[in-house]
Design a protein around this motif. Structure first.
Motif, PDB file in Angstrom:
ATOM      1  N   GLN A  25       0.850  -1.188   0.000  1.00 31.59           N
ATOM      2  CA  GLN A  25       0.000   0.000   0.000  1.00 31.59           C
ATOM      3  C   GLN A  25       0.884   1.235   0.000  1.00 31.59           C
ATOM      4  O   GLN A  25       1.903   1.260   0.669  1.00 31.59           O
ATOM      5  CB  GLN A  25      -0.878   0.010   1.267  1.00 31.59           C
ATOM      6  N   PRO A  26       0.507   2.267  -0.724  1.00 31.50           N
ATOM      7  CA  PRO A  26       1.299   3.497  -0.635  1.00 31.50           C
ATOM      8  C   PRO A  26       1.177   4.079   0.764  1.00 31.50           C
ATOM      9  O   PRO A  26       0.193   3.822   1.459  1.00 31.50           O
ATOM     10  CB  PRO A  26       0.663   4.423  -1.667  1.00 31.50           C
ATOM     11  N   PRO A  27       2.175   4.823   1.174  1.00 30.77           N
ATOM     12  CA  PRO A  27       2.111   5.397   2.528  1.00 30.77           C
ATOM     13  C   PRO A  27       0.997   6.422   2.610  1.00 30.77           C
ATOM     14  O   PRO A  27       0.569   6.964   1.592  1.00 30.77           O
ATOM     15  CB  PRO A  27       3.471   6.069   2.681  1.00 30.77           C
ATOM     16  N   PRO A  28       0.537   6.690   3.828  1.00 30.27           N
ATOM     17  CA  PRO A  28      -0.494   7.718   3.964  1.00 30.27           C
ATOM     18  C   PRO A  28       0.046   9.054   3.476  1.00 30.27           C
ATOM     19  O   PRO A  28       1.231   9.320   3.587  1.00 30.27           O
ATOM     20  CB  PRO A  28      -0.774   7.758   5.473  1.00 30.27           C
ATOM     21  N   ARG A  29      -0.837   9.859   2.949  1.00 32.31           N
ATOM     22  CA  ARG A  29      -0.400  11.119   2.352  1.00 32.31           C
ATOM     23  C   ARG A  29      -0.518  12.291   3.315  1.00 32.31           C
ATOM     24  O   ARG A  29      -0.411  13.422   2.918  1.00 32.31           O
ATOM     25  CB  ARG A  29      -1.235  11.410   1.094  1.00 32.31           C
ATOM     26  N   THR A  30      -0.784  12.011   4.565  1.00 32.44           N
ATOM     27  CA  THR A  30      -0.835  13.085   5.539  1.00 32.44           C
ATOM     28  C   THR A  30       0.140  12.771   6.660  1.00 32.44           C
ATOM     29  O   THR A  30       0.393  11.614   6.965  1.00 32.44           O
ATOM     30  CB  THR A  30      -2.249  13.247   6.132  1.00 32.44           C
ATOM     31  N   SER A  31       0.665  13.799   7.250  1.00 27.53           N
ATOM     32  CA  SER A  31       1.653  13.630   8.303  1.00 27.53           C
ATOM     33  C   SER A  31       1.011  13.038   9.551  1.00 27.53           C
ATOM     34  O   SER A  31      -0.123  13.336   9.877  1.00 27.53           O
ATOM     35  CB  SER A  31       2.270  14.988   8.634  1.00 27.53           C
ATOM     36  N   THR A  32       1.789  12.203  10.230  1.00 29.03           N
ATOM     37  CA  THR A  32       1.294  11.583  11.456  1.00 29.03           C
ATOM     38  C   THR A  32       2.092  12.029  12.672  1.00 29.03           C
ATOM     39  O   THR A  32       1.839  11.573  13.778  1.00 29.03           O
ATOM     40  CB  THR A  32       1.379  10.047  11.336  1.00 29.03           C
ATOM     41  N   VAL A  33       3.080  12.904  12.471  1.00 31.97           N
ATOM     42  CA  VAL A  33       3.889  13.340  13.622  1.00 31.97           C
ATOM     43  C   VAL A  33       3.321  14.606  14.222  1.00 31.97           C
ATOM     44  O   VAL A  33       2.688  15.408  13.549  1.00 31.97           O
ATOM     45  CB  VAL A  33       5.372  13.578  13.242  1.00 31.97           C
ATOM     46  N   LEU A  97       2.131  26.018  -0.679  1.00 30.55           N
ATOM     47  CA  LEU A  97       2.292  24.566  -0.782  1.00 30.55           C
ATOM     48  C   LEU A  97       2.498  23.957   0.607  1.00 30.55           C
ATOM     49  O   LEU A  97       1.846  22.980   0.976  1.00 30.55           O
ATOM     50  CB  LEU A  97       3.480  24.221  -1.688  1.00 30.55           C
ATOM     51  N   LEU A  98       3.390  24.559   1.394  1.00 35.75           N
ATOM     52  CA  LEU A  98       3.677  24.036   2.735  1.00 35.75           C
ATOM     53  C   LEU A  98       2.429  24.083   3.610  1.00 35.75           C
ATOM     54  O   LEU A  98       2.154  23.149   4.368  1.00 35.75           O
ATOM     55  CB  LEU A  98       4.817  24.838   3.378  1.00 35.75           C
ATOM     56  N   ARG A  99       1.663  25.179   3.499  1.00 37.15           N
ATOM     57  CA  ARG A  99       0.430  25.299   4.284  1.00 37.15           C
ATOM     58  C   ARG A  99      -0.561  24.205   3.855  1.00 37.15           C
ATOM     59  O   ARG A  99      -1.228  23.608   4.694  1.00 37.15           O
ATOM     60  CB  ARG A  99      -0.178  26.689   4.120  1.00 37.15           C
ATOM     61  N   ALA A 100      -0.635  23.955   2.555  1.00 35.09           N
ATOM     62  CA  ALA A 100      -1.541  22.913   2.053  1.00 35.09           C
ATOM     63  C   ALA A 100      -1.118  21.535   2.562  1.00 35.09           C
ATOM     64  O   ALA A 100      -1.957  20.650   2.733  1.00 35.09           O
ATOM     65  CB  ALA A 100      -1.562  22.928   0.521  1.00 35.09           C
ATOM     66  N   LYS A 101       0.182  21.367   2.832  1.00 40.38           N
ATOM     67  CA  LYS A 101       0.702  20.091   3.324  1.00 40.38           C
ATOM     68  C   LYS A 101       0.597  19.991   4.845  1.00 40.38           C
ATOM     69  O   LYS A 101       1.052  19.024   5.441  1.00 40.38           O
ATOM     70  CB  LYS A 101       2.163  19.902   2.897  1.00 40.38           C
ATOM     71  N   GLY A 102       0.035  21.023   5.478  1.00 42.79           N
ATOM     72  CA  GLY A 102      -0.253  20.909   6.911  1.00 42.79           C
ATOM     73  C   GLY A 102       0.789  21.459   7.853  1.00 42.79           C
ATOM     74  O   GLY A 102       0.769  21.165   9.051  1.00 42.79           O
ATOM     75  N   VAL A 103       1.727  22.268   7.357  1.00 43.50           N
ATOM     76  CA  VAL A 103       2.744  22.814   8.254  1.00 43.50           C
ATOM     77  C   VAL A 103       2.089  23.800   9.231  1.00 43.50           C
ATOM     78  O   VAL A 103       1.123  24.482   8.894  1.00 43.50           O
ATOM     79  CB  VAL A 103       3.877  23.498   7.448  1.00 43.50           C
ATOM     80  N   ARG A 104       2.607  23.836  10.448  1.00 45.07           N
ATOM     81  CA  ARG A 104       2.109  24.785  11.446  1.00 45.07           C
ATOM     82  C   ARG A 104       2.775  26.128  11.197  1.00 45.07           C
ATOM     83  O   ARG A 104       3.968  26.188  10.920  1.00 45.07           O
ATOM     84  CB  ARG A 104       2.468  24.303  12.859  1.00 45.07           C
ATOM     85  N   ASN A 105       2.021  27.215  11.348  1.00 49.00           N
ATOM     86  CA  ASN A 105       2.626  28.535  11.151  1.00 49.00           C
ATOM     87  C   ASN A 105       2.744  29.309  12.456  1.00 49.00           C
ATOM     88  O   ASN A 105       3.076  30.483  12.460  1.00 49.00           O
ATOM     89  CB  ASN A 105       1.831  29.349  10.114  1.00 49.00           C
ATOM     90  N   ASP A 106       2.486  28.620  13.566  1.00 51.17           N
ATOM     91  CA  ASP A 106       2.485  29.308  14.863  1.00 51.17           C
ATOM     92  C   ASP A 106       3.609  28.842  15.781  1.00 51.17           C
ATOM     93  O   ASP A 106       3.683  29.266  16.927  1.00 51.17           O
ATOM     94  CB  ASP A 106       1.135  29.094  15.561  1.00 51.17           C
ATOM     95  N   LEU A 107       4.481  27.969  15.275  1.00 55.01           N
ATOM     96  CA  LEU A 107       5.582  27.502  16.117  1.00 55.01           C
ATOM     97  C   LEU A 107       6.722  28.518  16.051  1.00 55.01           C
ATOM     98  O   LEU A 107       6.857  29.258  15.086  1.00 55.01           O
ATOM     99  CB  LEU A 107       6.056  26.126  15.650  1.00 55.01           C
TER     100      LEU A 107
END
Length: 120
Positions: A25-33, A97-107
């Protein structure tokens, strides 16, 4: 002798070849960390990502993050990661792109700055 006929079923062509073959199976496409759990360290990966952002290589950044969604959260030893670097470069396309990939902008980085504070 009796001829044995082997019926070969043609597999339907995959919609998109993900390079994983049919079995895995391909890996999940969303971050799990949890982004807060990501270690701060200068690594080959942080260097490579910085270089891609430095030369605005959207195709390779997108490809990397599609294969390894957790990479969006990487942090170098100063606490900065892709979103800081994209802001530093003033590259809105990469920021989006980074925001669409789920990066946090408040760290915050080691100096207490959030990514947008590096915007030129």
């Amino acid at each position: 002798g009796e001829k044995k006929k082997k019926k070969k079923k043609a597999a339907p062509p995959p919609e998109e070849d993900d390079g994983y073959g049919e079995e895995s199976q391909p890996p999940p496409r969303t971050s799990t960390v949890n982004p807060k759990d990501v270690p701060w360290a200068n690594t080959a990966a942080t260097t490579a990502m910085w270089e891609l952002i430095d030369r605005a290589d959207m195709q390779n950044i997108d490809g990397w993050l599609s294969q390894d969604p957790d990479a969006v959260h990487m942090r170098s030893e100063d606490g900065r990661g892709p979103l800081w670097w994209a802001n530093e470069k003033g590259n809105q396309e990469i920021i989006d792109l980074l925001r669409a990939k789920g990066v946090r902008n408040d760290l915050k980085d080691s100096t207490g700055k959030v990514p947008r504070e590096l915007r030129k």
